[in-house]
Design an enzyme around this catalytic site. Structure first.
Site, PDB file in Angstrom:
ATOM      1  N   PHE A   1       0.858  -1.187   0.000  1.00 37.22           N
ATOM      2  CA  PHE A   1       0.000   0.000   0.000  1.00 37.22           C
ATOM      3  C   PHE A   1       0.890   1.231   0.000  1.00 37.22           C
ATOM      4  O   PHE A   1       1.739   1.393   0.876  1.00 37.22           O
ATOM      5  CB  PHE A   1      -0.928   0.042   1.217  1.00 37.22           C
ATOM      6  CG  PHE A   1      -1.867   1.215   1.182  1.00 37.22           C
ATOM      7  CD1 PHE A   1      -3.031   1.157   0.433  1.00 37.22           C
ATOM      8  CD2 PHE A   1      -1.569   2.379   1.874  1.00 37.22           C
ATOM      9  CE1 PHE A   1      -3.897   2.252   0.374  1.00 37.22           C
ATOM     10  CE2 PHE A   1      -2.428   3.477   1.819  1.00 37.22           C
ATOM     11  CZ  PHE A   1      -3.592   3.409   1.067  1.00 37.22           C
TER      12      PHE A   1
ATOM     13  N   ASP B   1       9.400   2.795   1.077  1.00 39.87           N
ATOM     14  CA  ASP B   1       8.254   3.505   1.612  1.00 39.87           C
ATOM     15  C   ASP B   1       8.212   3.236   3.108  1.00 39.87           C
ATOM     16  O   ASP B   1       7.765   2.183   3.550  1.00 39.87           O
ATOM     17  CB  ASP B   1       6.976   3.015   0.917  1.00 39.87           C
ATOM     18  CG  ASP B   1       5.721   3.681   1.451  1.00 39.87           C
ATOM     19  OD1 ASP B   1       5.781   4.322   2.513  1.00 39.87           O
ATOM     20  OD2 ASP B   1       4.659   3.542   0.801  1.00 39.87           O
TER      21      ASP B   1
ATOM     22  N   LYS C   1       3.313  10.433   8.081  1.00 43.28           N
ATOM     23  CA  LYS C   1       2.625   9.983   9.293  1.00 43.28           C
ATOM     24  C   LYS C   1       3.231  10.574  10.570  1.00 43.28           C
ATOM     25  O   LYS C   1       2.896  11.682  10.948  1.00 43.28           O
ATOM     26  CB  LYS C   1       2.555   8.463   9.331  1.00 43.28           C
ATOM     27  CG  LYS C   1       1.565   7.877   8.305  1.00 43.28           C
ATOM     28  CD  LYS C   1       1.261   6.431   8.578  1.00 43.28           C
ATOM     29  CE  LYS C   1       0.297   5.846   7.561  1.00 43.28           C
ATOM     30  NZ  LYS C   1      -1.085   6.373   7.666  1.00 43.28           N
TER      31      LYS C   1
END
Length: 412
Positions: free
Chosen positions: A146, A231, A260
């Site tokens: 993702f 990532d 995040k």
């Protein structure tokens, strides 16, 4: 406090108004949160919850960490935003901190993880074209990954369910099974610009990469002239018990994506790259209006300093180990857990009852968790949690498992 934070509306009214005016892109739980402090949040009715979702790994310092709050308050009274046509002190200081604490030389700031991935994809293709000429444009990613919701990021995401209805997607992407070395070796060719991987797949179910898979990915990229992109939007910044998750593997990517936890609860993302790779970008090649604005940069710098100075990476190791051991004991005792996996304070628990049912049952008992698969719970609590917080969470999970079995027996 509850009435003030919900603007005088009842929880039911807030839900009704949100459902009326906000696009239906989220499968929301009927929970109206109005306040947070540390590892705990409170709903509009004043009920307290232990938050082991932490804004989907955003609130790594917990809610409203005093250092981040103070930095935001101070900067908001001085300069909140200015164009990236000009220099600003908070952005410069944040870039210096990241370079001094990572193996990278240059930083590009944006607002989210998806934007960081988009920037990485553009940089990789620009670098490949500059170094190798036409023909090197393919990006190899992993199935079950993702990477975000924008067009490049969602195309990079190796889950067809996120592609449906949005075709045609961005051309030039290839997918391989995660941790499948042979498939990776076959997929990387003289057309490959980059390999993009999560060291630990988060939304895909909390699957850590094997040492061999990451090592081979690095070796193949070195041998064939492709870039390696990590990532680390979810698994980076101390989450796994290392500041960057790639440190577990002894490998440094050419590009790393962060977001995040970077802002301590405030939106900001970053793209880190080596000097050689970063030099492929020239003025005008990429930009972000709000990227690295003074307010976000001040929040992020305060958050990073707190992670470092309060020993939160080490806490992720200690409490993460304690948490995993407690979950393993619950697995042995209950017979309702089949697997516990992950690193540090990024843990996945595979259960024999519906995971979404457990989410609701845990919430009823004062614990916020989330389900990433039909049979998998994800735990990404603040890095500030204690053993006492873990004990309470595991006790609630145990009660929820018992209740789930009872519900299934009563309603077969």
């Amino acid at each position: 406090m509850a009435a003030e934070n919900s603007a005088g509306f009842s929880p039911r009214e807030v839900v009704a108004l949100a459902d009326k005016y906000i696009m239906k892109t989220y499968g929301r739980l009927p929970l109206v949160l109005v306040r947070g402090a540390g590892v705990r949040v409170w709903d509009a009715a004043g009920r307290e919850y232990l938050d082991f979702v932490a804004g989907l790994a955003v609130n790594s310092l917990g809610h409203c960490h005093p250092r981040v709050v103070a930095a935001i308050r101070e900067q908001a009274g001085v300069l909140m935003h200015c164009s990236n046509l000009y220099y600003s002190v908070p952005q410069t200081m944040l870039a210096r901190w990241l370079v001094e604490h990572t193996p990278y030389d240059r930083v590009f700031f944006c607002n989210s993880g998806a934007e960081a991935v988009e920037g990485a994809l553009k940089l990789a293709r620009k670098y490949a074209k500059k170094r190798w000429g036409e023909g090197r444009f393919e990006i190899v990613t992993a199935l079950n990954s993702f990477h975000g919701r924008t067009y490049g990021a969602v195309t990079a995401t190796g889950q067809p369910k996120y592609h449906q209805g949005f075709e045609p997607l961005v051309p030039g992407f290839r997918y391989v099974p995660f941790n499948d070395v042979a498939a990776l070796e076959a997929a990387v060719t003289d057309k490959t610009a980059a390999v993009l991987l999560e060291p630990v797949q988060g939304e895909g179910g909390v699957y850590p990469a094997t040492d061999e898979f990451i090592r081979v990915a690095w070796e193949i990229c070195q041998q064939r002239g492709a870039l390696l992109i990590f990532d680390e939007v979810q698994c980076g910044l101390g989450r796994t018990g290392r500041f960057l998750a790639q440190e577990h593997y002894g490998v440094t990517a050419d590009i790393t994506c962060l977001a995040k936890a970077l802002g301590g609860g405030f939106p900001i993302g970053a793209l880190l790259a080596t000097e050689e790779v970063a030099s492929a970008f020239a003025p005008g090649d990429h930009a972000s209006t709000f990227g690295g604005n003074p307010l976000a940069a001040a929040a992020a710098l305060a958050a990073l300093r707190a992670i470092e100075e309060e020993g939160l990476v080490a806490n992720a190791v200690r409490v993460g180990s304690y948490f995993r051991e407690a979950l393993e004991r619950l697995r042995a005792q209950s017979g309702l857990i089949t697997e516990v996996r992950g690193l540090g304070l990024m843990l996945g628990v595979v259960v024999k009852v519906p995971a979404k049912q457990l989410v609701s049952l845990c919430q009823e008992r004062g614990l916020i968790v989330n389900a990433v698969k039909e049979d998998t719970l994800r735990f990404v609590p603040p890095l500030t949690i204690s053993r006492e917080d873990v004990d309470r969470a595991v006790a609630i999970l145990q009660a929820a498992l018992t209740a789930a079995v009872r519900e299934i027996e009563l309603n077969p």
